[in-house]
Enzyme design. Structure first.
Site, PDB file in Angstrom:
ATOM      1  N   HIS A  35     197.514  73.126  53.942  1.00 49.69           N
ATOM      2  CA  HIS A  35     197.007  74.099  54.976  1.00 49.69           C
ATOM      3  C   HIS A  35     198.205  74.317  55.906  1.00 49.69           C
ATOM      4  CE1 HIS A  35     194.446  76.811  56.769  1.00 49.69           C
ATOM      5  NE2 HIS A  35     193.337  76.245  56.719  1.00 49.69           N
TER       6      HIS A  35
ATOM      7  N   ASP B 150     195.853  87.194  36.603  1.00 47.29           N
ATOM      8  CA  ASP B 150     196.026  87.359  35.058  1.00 47.29           C
ATOM      9  C   ASP B 150     197.384  87.180  34.726  1.00 47.29           C
ATOM     10  OD1 ASP B 150     196.207  88.069  32.478  1.00 47.29           O
ATOM     11  OD2 ASP B 150     195.383  90.200  32.825  1.00 47.29           O
TER      12      ASP B 150
END
Length: 439
Positions: free
Chosen positions: A158, A380
């Protein structure tokens, strides 16, 4: 491993390091952390993408496609392949990203049932909570199921990336996979975080305050449930309520009810502050493109809500939404120095002093973070869009992260909620909550 009525075997097939396909120039070997980055914990934030069986594509082809496109993408995202040094900068030495391949001995749909989804998430996401000095800054796990379905998971410190950064990286990686045999897609992330919030010397970030007694569960709100909550907010006098606004008010009220139910001591009638904190993406405020890399986030918070305000649903809903709208408008007018996460947390702690509260951990503060609208369901790699996207952030007490959840051509919201065990037990039985969530 076991969960409920299912037992699943897993096997680690391989581990390798994926390096940028072209070496990072010496002139770019040091990437300074921003002041915001320096004050973010070294935890691992992971996102997993489940895909149905890619017909006619061999596992070896999928692996090679992912690894080659990842290597190509890291040329532009070169800090991800380096190491964080002394909470100061990233040494962009092209060490690479760890790539783990796992076999999961079950059919994917068997663990994507609602009651097993937390288990499914734990199976496919990298087994990291924090990122140590010997770990790679980022990690990928490719999981194969017996049915041919697969999951691709990405985890990163993070300290290097927020949700917006992860969304941009996954979009670029997937596009690189689709155009692997050509040069049509060249990622162009904007590495400017340090110029927005310049690093400072000798910043020490304390250890991440996880709660051992916390449990995390997901609750799915279909589109029609969210529309009902929005209609109710309009009836209460709220103009043009958003999905996130109504869910923030609704879930924080349910959390307060649960907390009262779980508490052994009801504060002897004292009405303590019950602040609702909202994370905010600073890119639109700073007029930065969405592909800007780093922790470009901050918080704003309600100032006048008391925990007993929950008793009146109408007034509580109006109070939460109007308070957060007012504070969001204020934050848009702040200087960059006042916009940082640290500056806003200091402002939050200062606001509690009128109640003689010196430590915000002593009260029931509620944190809401929206990952809605990030295009995770468009990731995708060439074999279709994901059927489910899951998220893991280390357990923070009284925290909810919202993500889009597909319902046909529309989207509901999946709320990932973290409470202490007793409070969660009361929360998940809340009758009003159960009227709106999907099974």
């Amino acid at each position: 491993m076991e969960s409920g009525k299912i037992s699943v075997e897993t096997e680690t097939l391989s581990k390798t390091l994926i390096k940028p396909s072209s070496p990072t120039p010496q002139s770019l070997s040091r990437y300074n952390l921003s002041y915001n980055d320096q004050n973010i914990y070294q935890t691992c934030v992971s996102v997993g993408f489940f895909y149905e069986n890619p017909d006619g594509i061999e596992i070896s082809t999928i692996r090679e496609q992912l690894q080659n496109s990842l290597s190509k993408t890291l040329v532009s995202y070169y800090p991800f392949a380096g190491k964080v040094v002394k909470n100061d900068y990233i040494h962009c030495n092209d060490d690479g990203i760890e790539f783990v391949e796992v076999r999961i001995r079950c059919r994917m749909n068997d663990i994507l049932k609602y009651e097993l989804r937390s288990y499914a998430r734990d199976l496919v996401l990298p087994k990291r909570v924090t990122v140590g000095s010997e770990d790679t800054t980022a990690i990928v796990q490719l999981s194969h199921f017996d049915c041919g379905g697969l999951a691709v998971a990405f985890g990163i410190s993070h300290k290097v990336a927020d949700g917006g950064t992860i969304a941009s990286f996954m979009k670029d990686w997937a596009a690189s996979a689709c155009y692997l045999s050509s040069s049509h897609h060249v990622p162009t992330p904007l590495l400017v975080s340090d110029s927005i919030f310049p690093r400072q010397d000798n910043i020490i970030c304390e250890q991440f305050p996880t709660s051992k007694n916390c449990v995390e569960k997901t609750f799915i709100f279909p589109p029609e449930a969210i529309e009902k909550l929005k209609s109710k907010a309009v009836e209460f006098g709220i103009e043009k309520p958003t999905r996130v606004e109504v869910l923030t008010a609704f879930l924080s009220r349910c959390a307060t009810v649960a907390g009262k139910s779980a508490a052994k001591n009801n504060n002897c009638g004292q009405s303590l502050p019950f602040p609702v904190l909202q994370a905010i993406n600073l890119r639109p405020i700073l007029e930065l493109p969405q592909n800007s890399v780093g922790n470009l986030v901050s918080i704003y918070f309600s100032r006048t809500i008391k925990e007993n305000d929950y008793l009146n649903e109408k007034e509580y809903t109006k109070l939460v939404i109007n308070e957060l709208r007012k504070e969001k408008q204020k934050i848009k007018n702040l200087s960059r120095e006042k916009l940082t996460y640290v500056a806003q947390m200091e402002e939050f702690v200062k606001s509690l002093k009128e109640f003689d509260i010196s430590n915000f951990l002593d009260i029931d503060a509620y944190l809401s973070d929206s990952w809605c609208r990030f295009p995770f369901y468009d990731v995708d790699f060439g074999w279709g869009k994901p059927i489910w996207v899951c998220l893991f952030q280390p357990y923070i007490k009284n925290c909810v992260v919202m993500m889009d959840y597909p319902f046909g051509d529309d989207y509901g919201i999946e709320a990932i909620v973290s409470f202490e065990q007793e409070k969660m037990s009361a929360f998940e039985k809340n009758e009003q909550l159960l009227q709106f969530v999907s099974n």
